[in-house]
Design an enzyme around this catalytic site. Structure first.
Site, PDB file in Angstrom:
ATOM      1  N   HIS A  10      23.265  37.799  23.512  1.00  0.00           N
ATOM      2  CA  HIS A  10      23.360  38.052  24.955  1.00  0.00           C
ATOM      3  C   HIS A  10      23.442  39.567  25.187  1.00  0.00           C
ATOM      4  O   HIS A  10      24.206  40.263  24.511  1.00  0.00           O
ATOM      5  CB  HIS A  10      24.611  37.351  25.509  1.00  0.00           C
ATOM      6  N   MET A  29      15.834  29.555  27.431  1.00  0.00           N
ATOM      7  CA  MET A  29      16.275  29.572  28.821  1.00  0.00           C
ATOM      8  C   MET A  29      16.819  28.230  29.325  1.00  0.00           C
ATOM      9  O   MET A  29      16.909  28.024  30.527  1.00  0.00           O
ATOM     10  CB  MET A  29      15.116  30.035  29.724  1.00  0.00           C
ATOM     11  N   ARG A  30      17.173  27.337  28.428  1.00  0.00           N
ATOM     12  CA  ARG A  30      17.719  26.048  28.848  1.00  0.00           C
ATOM     13  C   ARG A  30      19.139  25.904  28.303  1.00  0.00           C
ATOM     14  O   ARG A  30      19.485  26.511  27.288  1.00  0.00           O
ATOM     15  CB  ARG A  30      16.863  24.888  28.307  1.00  0.00           C
ATOM     16  N   GLY A  71       9.851  36.657  22.543  1.00  0.00           N
ATOM     17  CA  GLY A  71       9.953  36.534  21.089  1.00  0.00           C
ATOM     18  C   GLY A  71      10.128  37.850  20.350  1.00  0.00           C
ATOM     19  O   GLY A  71       9.841  37.937  19.153  1.00  0.00           O
ATOM     20  N   SER A  72      10.645  38.889  21.019  1.00  0.00           N
ATOM     21  CA  SER A  72      10.825  40.153  20.291  1.00  0.00           C
ATOM     22  C   SER A  72      11.953  40.006  19.260  1.00  0.00           C
ATOM     23  O   SER A  72      11.870  40.562  18.156  1.00  0.00           O
ATOM     24  CB  SER A  72      11.100  41.318  21.248  1.00  0.00           C
ATOM     25  N   ASN A  73      12.984  39.240  19.587  1.00  0.00           N
ATOM     26  CA  ASN A  73      14.048  39.007  18.595  1.00  0.00           C
ATOM     27  C   ASN A  73      13.525  38.149  17.437  1.00  0.00           C
ATOM     28  O   ASN A  73      13.866  38.389  16.279  1.00  0.00           O
ATOM     29  CB  ASN A  73      15.265  38.342  19.249  1.00  0.00           C
ATOM     30  N   ASN A  88      23.780  32.450  19.726  1.00  0.00           N
ATOM     31  CA  ASN A  88      22.945  33.039  20.779  1.00  0.00           C
ATOM     32  C   ASN A  88      23.203  34.544  20.822  1.00  0.00           C
ATOM     33  O   ASN A  88      24.276  35.017  20.429  1.00  0.00           O
ATOM     34  CB  ASN A  88      23.321  32.416  22.124  1.00  0.00           C
TER      35      ASN A  88
HETATM   36  C1  GRF Z   1      17.169  39.058  24.916  1.00  0.00           C
HETATM   37  O1  GRF Z   1      17.476  40.175  25.709  1.00  0.00           O
HETATM   38  C2  GRF Z   1      18.389  38.236  24.665  1.00  0.00           C
HETATM   39  O2  GRF Z   1      19.573  38.977  24.652  1.00  0.00           O
HETATM   40  C3  GRF Z   1      18.414  37.294  25.845  1.00  0.00           C
HETATM   41  O3  GRF Z   1      17.052  37.006  26.085  1.00  0.00           O
HETATM   42  C4  GRF Z   1      16.246  38.089  25.649  1.00  0.00           C
HETATM   43  C5  GRF Z   1      15.186  37.518  24.755  1.00  0.00           C
HETATM   44  O4  GRF Z   1      14.197  38.460  24.473  1.00  0.00           O
HETATM   45  N1  GRF Z   1      19.212  36.126  25.556  1.00  0.00           N
HETATM   46  P1  GRF Z   1      13.053  38.115  23.432  1.00  0.00           P
HETATM   47  O5  GRF Z   1      12.360  36.844  23.884  1.00  0.00           O
HETATM   48  O6  GRF Z   1      13.669  37.961  22.087  1.00  0.00           O
HETATM   49  O7  GRF Z   1      12.127  39.300  23.493  1.00  0.00           O
END
Ligand code: GRF
Length: 198
Positions: free
Chosen positions: A95, A77-78, A12-14, A93
């Site tokens: 990536h 992740m799904r 959940g850092s994003n 999304n």
């Molecule tokens: C990120 O590196 C994103 O690019 C990938 O999954 C990771 C998610 O990181 N799809 P977080 O859970 O947001 O920390």
């Protein structure tokens, strides 16, 4: 007020970066995870953001009944089936590579081990194929000879946290820069197929 849902299965850092960006703006955020114990849900609880544990099988029902202006995948992740995507309006999304290079779960490591000198971050529309939808934004990261894998990971994540909130805001304002705008200019259009008009 615009409504977004952020879906993640991991850290959940994003999600946190997006939350911080929109903290003083008028956007309603719901945090959703398919994993009951995911850190992303704990972070949402601590920040007092609406948070829902939504098992993968319940997606169709939930998104048929609950509508959002934008659905943001951040470490989800799904793979969402077409039937669910149709209920979801717009889905994006992030990536950690310059797509279409290095699709899949280990994009940062794959790029590093491959010896590429430039990798980066991509934000793309989600369709039924994994990491394949139309690319909306990209930002490069240069791999220098003194970099280790964890340096690269750190730099990629730093870029992600800066880029994703801005792009989300632009999408909500309907202002994402799109090359098809240039390609469709009346005077010199050669019908190259790069925009939706040809
Ligand atoms: C990120 O590196 C994103 O690019 C990938 O999954 C990771 C998610 O990181 N799809 P977080 O859970 O947001 O920390």
């Amino acid at each position: 007020m615009k409504k977004i849902a952020i879906l993640g299965s991991r850290n959940g850092s994003n999600f946190e970066a997006i939350f911080n960006w929109f903290q003083t703006k008028n956007v309603d955020i719901t945090c959703i995870s398919d994993k009951k114990d995911a850190l992303i849900l704990k972070k949402a609880q601590n920040l007092q953001i609406k948070n829902i544990h939504l098992p993968f099988e319940k997606n169709y029902e939930y998104f048929s009944e609950n509508k959002f202006d934008l659905i943001v995948l951040a470490g989800y992740m799904r793979i969402l089936p077409e039937k669910v995507l149709e209920e979801m309006n717009k889905v994006i999304n992030i990536h950690p590579s310059l797509l279409p290079a290095f699709k899949g779960k280990n994009a940062i490591k794959d790029a590093f081990l491959h010896g590429v000198k430039v990798t980066g971050v991509s934000i793309h529309l989600v369709d039924k194929k994994v990491d394949e939808g139309k690319i909306l934004a990209q930002y490069p990261v240069f791999i220098t000879s003194d970099m280790r894998l964890n340096d690269l990971e750190e730099e990629i994540h730093t870029i992600e946290h800066k880029l994703y909130p801005i792009v989300i805001e632009k999408i909500l304002e309907d202002k994402v820069f799109d090359f098809s705008d240039l390609l469709s200019s009346k005077n010199d259009c050669k019908g190259c197929g790069g925009c939706s008009k040809h």
